[in-house]
Write a protein that holds these residues in place. Structure first.
Motif, PDB file in Angstrom:
ATOM      1  N   GLU A  65     -11.088  13.629 -22.192  1.00  0.00           N
ATOM      2  CA  GLU A  65     -10.134  12.603 -22.599  1.00  0.00           C
ATOM      3  C   GLU A  65     -10.846  11.267 -22.645  1.00  0.00           C
ATOM      4  O   GLU A  65     -11.768  11.010 -21.858  1.00  0.00           O
ATOM      5  N   THR A  66     -10.406  10.405 -23.528  1.00  0.00           N
ATOM      6  CA  THR A  66     -11.021   9.094 -23.672  1.00  0.00           C
ATOM      7  C   THR A  66      -9.990   8.085 -24.154  1.00  0.00           C
ATOM      8  O   THR A  66      -8.834   8.435 -24.367  1.00  0.00           O
ATOM      9  N   PHE A  67     -10.429   6.837 -24.318  1.00  0.00           N
ATOM     10  CA  PHE A  67      -9.518   5.732 -24.658  1.00  0.00           C
ATOM     11  C   PHE A  67      -8.363   5.667 -23.648  1.00  0.00           C
ATOM     12  O   PHE A  67      -7.193   5.591 -24.019  1.00  0.00           O
ATOM     13  N   TYR A  68      -8.750   5.698 -22.363  1.00  0.00           N
ATOM     14  CA  TYR A  68      -7.763   5.605 -21.274  1.00  0.00           C
ATOM     15  C   TYR A  68      -6.681   6.683 -21.395  1.00  0.00           C
ATOM     16  O   TYR A  68      -5.489   6.407 -21.279  1.00  0.00           O
ATOM     17  N   ASN A  69      -7.125   7.903 -21.635  1.00  0.00           N
ATOM     18  CA  ASN A  69      -6.262   9.087 -21.727  1.00  0.00           C
ATOM     19  C   ASN A  69      -5.312   9.058 -22.932  1.00  0.00           C
ATOM     20  O   ASN A  69      -4.371   9.856 -22.990  1.00  0.00           O
ATOM     21  N   LEU A  70      -5.579   8.171 -23.881  1.00  0.00           N
ATOM     22  CA  LEU A  70      -4.785   8.177 -25.117  1.00  0.00           C
ATOM     23  C   LEU A  70      -5.116   9.392 -25.966  1.00  0.00           C
ATOM     24  O   LEU A  70      -4.248   9.956 -26.631  1.00  0.00           O
ATOM     25  N   TYR A  71      -6.383   9.774 -25.948  1.00  0.00           N
ATOM     26  CA  TYR A  71      -6.879  10.811 -26.853  1.00  0.00           C
ATOM     27  C   TYR A  71      -7.473  11.947 -26.042  1.00  0.00           C
ATOM     28  O   TYR A  71      -8.161  11.720 -25.045  1.00  0.00           O
ATOM     29  N   ILE A  72      -7.203  13.167 -26.460  1.00  0.00           N
ATOM     30  CA  ILE A  72      -7.719  14.347 -25.781  1.00  0.00           C
ATOM     31  C   ILE A  72      -8.361  15.289 -26.796  1.00  0.00           C
ATOM     32  O   ILE A  72      -7.850  15.471 -27.901  1.00  0.00           O
ATOM     33  N   ARG A  73      -9.508  15.826 -26.413  1.00  0.00           N
ATOM     34  CA  ARG A  73     -10.123  16.883 -27.229  1.00  0.00           C
ATOM     35  C   ARG A  73     -10.179  18.148 -26.397  1.00  0.00           C
ATOM     36  O   ARG A  73     -10.669  18.147 -25.267  1.00  0.00           O
ATOM     37  N   ASP A  74      -9.638  19.211 -26.959  1.00  0.00           N
ATOM     38  CA  ASP A  74      -9.695  20.521 -26.327  1.00  0.00           C
ATOM     39  C   ASP A  74      -9.741  21.571 -27.426  1.00  0.00           C
ATOM     40  O   ASP A  74      -9.809  21.233 -28.625  1.00  0.00           O
TER      41      ASP A  74
END
Length: 481
Positions: A65-74
């Motif tokens: 997760e990145t951008f302060y948990n705004l975006y998630i890749r899974d």
């Protein structure tokens, strides 16, 4: 006091960044050149999408997760994005010839397509209400414009206007739902909101209802479906193919992410309410499709019916239901894209109007198109060995886990109803004499793209584990989150 700055992990966001840059490059080229070369625009688009696709494939197991948990890749977001990118690349093989024939060549088409694709990719990659709203707007506004890009065609403008009005209602409902969810949980992250414990759940229930109703409009669930047949019929047919495939994946993605979170606290309510919506949707879609005289409109109602089948799988509050929903969604995206692209090609033959009687004896003048269309129709119906049979059997099996036998029985009835209009087209193409000769030339890329899609429908029906081996761990991961 030391302030710690968290830098974004851009390695997780590379595919979206590539698509975003591609869109801005196309936008800049359109500003620089008064008449943008369509060959250049297609080349830039395909290059960008292939690069993003290659990155996802090579880093498919990348998580974070990145951008302060705004975006998630899974794996879930990666799998859906692979299909979105592949289908968009396929679409570009058909758009130029179609737009040239319709005299609707617009340079804006290419960067609007990129921004809609970016929005769809973001919808598959977040639990954050704010990012979901922004991505939903990006996809929706792009679709409003793309639907109206048919020059001197009133039905195109009419369909786009209806889509705009009900699409605005969809955004409003989802936004109000997000407000109530935030008031309940004090967070924009759906995971925190739905795991928050409070004795007063009125704001949570109201927020969930409004949020899901907003997406129900986009998906075309009965009784929120009224815009869909007109928008699908009026839009340029390649855009209809895009909305029925990439659009459906994008709009279903947040619902599939929410499913494992919601079912824990509202199990019985979730099962019963979605079961009723699913039955109403697939029965209505197939019954109305049965009486249509316009094939494009018939396939629009078929799309509504298939949304109902996916919702039936989502109603199953178990891992198997999520697996069936994802498999059905991805398989239908291939079937929807192929069937509408066949119509897009046929419309270039002159006075073609997509009337049912025009398909009489199509195999005599266009044997390749007749074969491809027959494969897509058999798959939509669910005839083995196509993937349509596998996904319907999978949904039927998943319904048994919640003892939703009444949904399963009505689903069989609905599939029986759909036999009337799918097989009728096959009979017309292969068992009727041709009333008029269809004359047109397909490009090599068009033939290759359609052949690959048709073979994929059969191959996934014979070897379903090809896709299942990716879907199964993805679904298990979402339920464990």
């Amino acid at each position: 006091m030391e302030i710690r700055v968290e830098y974004p992990n851009l390695a997780l966001f590379v595919p979206e960044l590539i698509v975003l840059i591609t869109g801005f490059v196309l936008f800049s080229l359109d500003l620089i050149y008064k008449r943008l070369s369509h060959a250049l625009a297609i080349g830039v688009s395909v290059s960008g999408y292939l690069l993003a696709l290659l990155y996802i494939v090579l880093n498919f197991d990348l998580k974070g997760e990145t951008f302060y948990n705004l975006y998630i890749r899974d794996q879930f977001s990666s799998l859906l994005q692979v299909f979105m990118l592949l289908l968009t690349i396929v679409l570009l093989a058909f758009t130029y010839q179609y737009q040239k024939f319709k005299r609707s060549l617009y340079g804006e088409f290419y960067y609007i397509l990129s921004f809609s694709l970016l929005g769809g990719m973001l919808l598959a990659s977040s639990y954050n209400l704010l990012l979901i709203y922004i991505a939903l707007e990006a996809v929706s506004v792009s679709f409003y414009i793309l639907s109206a890009l048919q020059r001197r065609d009133f039905t195109s403008k009419e369909g786009a206007f209806k889509y705009l009005i009900l699409g605005g209602l969809s955004i409003a409902l989802a936004s109000y739902g997000a407000v109530f969810l935030y008031l309940y949980g004090g967070s924009m992250d759906l995971r925190q909101v739905l795991n928050f414990e409070s004795p007063d759940k009125r704001a949570l229930i109201l927020g969930l209802i409004l949020f899901l109703f907003g997406f129900a409009i986009k998906i075309g669930v009965v009784p929120f479906h009224f815009w869909l047949p007109d928008a699908y019929q009026g839009a340029p047919t390649p855009i209809t193919a895009y909305m029925a495939s990439v659009g459906k994946i994008a709009f279903f993605a947040p619902v599939l992410r929410v499913m494992p979170l919601v079912q824990e606290g509202f199990h019985q309510t979730w099962v019963l309410s979605l079961g009723i919506l699913a039955v109403a949707t697939f029965l209505y879609g197939n019954i109305v499709a049965l009486v249509q005289k316009d094939v494009k409109r018939m396939l629009a109602y078929s799309s509504i019916a298939h949304s109902g089948f996916i919702v039936a799988a989502v109603a199953v509050a178990e891992t198997i239901g999520l697996k069936a929903a994802i498999y059905f969604l991805l398989a239908y995206s291939l079937m929807g894209m192929l069937s509408f692209l066949v119509l897009a090609v046929l419309e270039r033959s002159g006075a073609w109007e997509n009337r049912i009687e025009e398909f009489d004896g199509l195999r005599f003048s266009q044997p390749f198109l007749a074969l491809i269309f027959a494969v897509s129709l058999f798959s939509l119906l669910g005839v083995p060995p196509t993937v349509g049979f596998v996904i319907k059997a999978l949904v039927f099996m998943s319904l048994s886990f919640e003892n939703l036998w009444w949904v399963a029985i009505l689903m069989i009835l609905s599939v029986g109803i759909s036999t009337g209009y799918y097989l009728r087209l096959v009979v017309l193409m292969y068992m009727k004499e041709a009333e008029k000769r269809v004359s047109l030339q397909l490009t090599g890329f068009e033939k290759l793209s359609m052949a690959v899609l048709a073979v994929s429908l059969v191959l996934l029906g014979i070897l379903p584990m090809i896709l299942w081996d990716y879907i199964s761990p993805t679904s298990d991961l979402l339920f464990r989150r």
